[in-house]
Motif scaffolding. Structure first.
Motif, PDB file in Angstrom:
ATOM      1  N   PHE A  46      15.493  -5.925  -9.372  1.00  0.00           N
ATOM      2  CA  PHE A  46      14.351  -6.779  -9.692  1.00  0.00           C
ATOM      3  C   PHE A  46      13.028  -6.032  -9.674  1.00  0.00           C
ATOM      4  O   PHE A  46      11.998  -6.608  -9.987  1.00  0.00           O
ATOM      5  N   LYS A  47      13.039  -4.763  -9.324  1.00  0.00           N
ATOM      6  CA  LYS A  47      11.813  -3.960  -9.343  1.00  0.00           C
ATOM      7  C   LYS A  47      11.596  -3.409 -10.751  1.00  0.00           C
ATOM      8  O   LYS A  47      12.548  -3.111 -11.471  1.00  0.00           O
ATOM      9  N   GLU A  48      10.332  -3.260 -11.124  1.00  0.00           N
ATOM     10  CA  GLU A  48      10.034  -2.703 -12.436  1.00  0.00           C
ATOM     11  C   GLU A  48       9.910  -1.194 -12.392  1.00  0.00           C
ATOM     12  O   GLU A  48      10.264  -0.512 -13.348  1.00  0.00           O
ATOM     13  N   LEU A  49       9.371  -0.659 -11.284  1.00  0.00           N
ATOM     14  CA  LEU A  49       9.118   0.768 -11.171  1.00  0.00           C
ATOM     15  C   LEU A  49       9.713   1.328  -9.887  1.00  0.00           C
ATOM     16  O   LEU A  49      10.017   0.590  -8.947  1.00  0.00           O
ATOM     17  N   ALA A  50       9.838   2.641  -9.867  1.00  0.00           N
ATOM     18  CA  ALA A  50      10.253   3.321  -8.636  1.00  0.00           C
ATOM     19  C   ALA A  50       9.103   3.272  -7.633  1.00  0.00           C
ATOM     20  O   ALA A  50       7.951   3.063  -8.009  1.00  0.00           O
ATOM     21  N   PRO A  51       9.364   3.479  -6.345  1.00  0.00           N
ATOM     22  CA  PRO A  51       8.281   3.454  -5.348  1.00  0.00           C
ATOM     23  C   PRO A  51       7.246   4.548  -5.610  1.00  0.00           C
ATOM     24  O   PRO A  51       7.577   5.641  -6.064  1.00  0.00           O
ATOM     25  N   TYR A  52       5.992   4.246  -5.319  1.00  0.00           N
ATOM     26  CA  TYR A  52       4.906   5.184  -5.569  1.00  0.00           C
ATOM     27  C   TYR A  52       4.821   6.288  -4.529  1.00  0.00           C
ATOM     28  O   TYR A  52       4.532   7.426  -4.834  1.00  0.00           O
ATOM     29  N   GLY A  53       5.035   5.959  -3.266  1.00  0.00           N
ATOM     30  CA  GLY A  53       4.852   6.920  -2.188  1.00  0.00           C
ATOM     31  C   GLY A  53       5.879   8.044  -2.223  1.00  0.00           C
ATOM     32  O   GLY A  53       7.024   7.854  -2.638  1.00  0.00           O
ATOM     33  N   ASP A  54       5.480   9.219  -1.759  1.00  0.00           N
ATOM     34  CA  ASP A  54       6.394  10.358  -1.708  1.00  0.00           C
ATOM     35  C   ASP A  54       7.381  10.226  -0.553  1.00  0.00           C
ATOM     36  O   ASP A  54       8.475  10.782  -0.609  1.00  0.00           O
ATOM     37  N   ASP A  55       7.000   9.503   0.493  1.00  0.00           N
ATOM     38  CA  ASP A  55       7.818   9.405   1.694  1.00  0.00           C
ATOM     39  C   ASP A  55       8.665   8.139   1.742  1.00  0.00           C
ATOM     40  O   ASP A  55       9.212   7.807   2.788  1.00  0.00           O
ATOM     41  N   TRP A  56       8.816   7.432   0.645  1.00  0.00           N
ATOM     42  CA  TRP A  56       9.489   6.143   0.680  1.00  0.00           C
ATOM     43  C   TRP A  56      10.925   6.257   1.155  1.00  0.00           C
ATOM     44  O   TRP A  56      11.425   5.358   1.837  1.00  0.00           O
ATOM     45  N   TYR A  57      11.617   7.340   0.834  1.00  0.00           N
ATOM     46  CA  TYR A  57      13.015   7.495   1.227  1.00  0.00           C
ATOM     47  C   TYR A  57      13.128   7.640   2.746  1.00  0.00           C
ATOM     48  O   TYR A  57      14.025   7.074   3.364  1.00  0.00           O
ATOM     49  N   TYR A  58      12.202   8.381   3.348  1.00  0.00           N
ATOM     50  CA  TYR A  58      12.214   8.566   4.793  1.00  0.00           C
ATOM     51  C   TYR A  58      11.861   7.254   5.508  1.00  0.00           C
ATOM     52  O   TYR A  58      12.426   6.944   6.562  1.00  0.00           O
ATOM     53  N   ILE A  59      10.951   6.496   4.926  1.00  0.00           N
ATOM     54  CA  ILE A  59      10.577   5.213   5.512  1.00  0.00           C
ATOM     55  C   ILE A  59      11.754   4.235   5.437  1.00  0.00           C
ATOM     56  O   ILE A  59      12.044   3.532   6.407  1.00  0.00           O
TER      57      ILE A  59
END
Length: 148
Positions: A46-59
């Motif tokens: 349901f998301k249109e775009l990938a996450p913006y932040g560089d650290d999203w995977y670690y979060i």
């Protein structure tokens, strides 16, 4: 009587501050690696775009580790439900959609390789003794930062 001091655990710390601290720990760790596809994927259908932040995977990994700590036996399906959300269809009705299972599974596999989690006999994952000590140590550090 003197008041006995007890250890600080993950439950005693606000989720946001703990997740930020543990995400920084994972980022500095040599054992936890960012996948090559991390900048290309969406976190859910349901998301249109990938996450913006560089650290999203670690979060996300820190958040998953906290969830497994708080609820042993948690599996990929339950985590998909937790991280899911509303699929908005413009003028049509919105419906609930689950999150991406591949991201959650890759995080759980990496946490298992780090000896933070282990599979449960009844299904799902739970914290190992080493993983629980690691998370409690970071929670204690966050608590001492807040106290100062």
């Amino acid at each position: 009587m003197a008041e006995e001091e007890r250890g600080i655990c993950v439950r005693d710390i606000a989720a946001k501050s703990f997740i930020e601290a543990y995400a920084e720990h994972l980022k500095n760790s040599d054992k936890f690696e960012l996948p090559v596809w991390a900048d290309l994927v969406k976190t859910a259908t349901f998301k249109e775009l990938a996450p913006y932040g560089d650290d999203w995977y670690y979060i996300r990994a820190a958040s998953i580790a906290r969830k497994v700590y708080l609820r042993p036996g948690l599996g990929v399906g339950q985590l998909r439900k937790w991280y899911g959300g509303a699929n908005r269809n413009g003028v049509r009705h919105q419906h609930y959609r689950k999150a991406n299972a591949g991201i959650i599974r890759s995080v759980l596999i990496q946490l298992e390789n780090m000896k933070v989690t282990e599979p449960c006999s009844s299904g799902g994952r739970r914290m190992t003794r080493v993983g629980q000590q690691d998370l409690d140590r970071i929670a204690n550090a966050v608590y001492s930062e807040i106290e100062e």
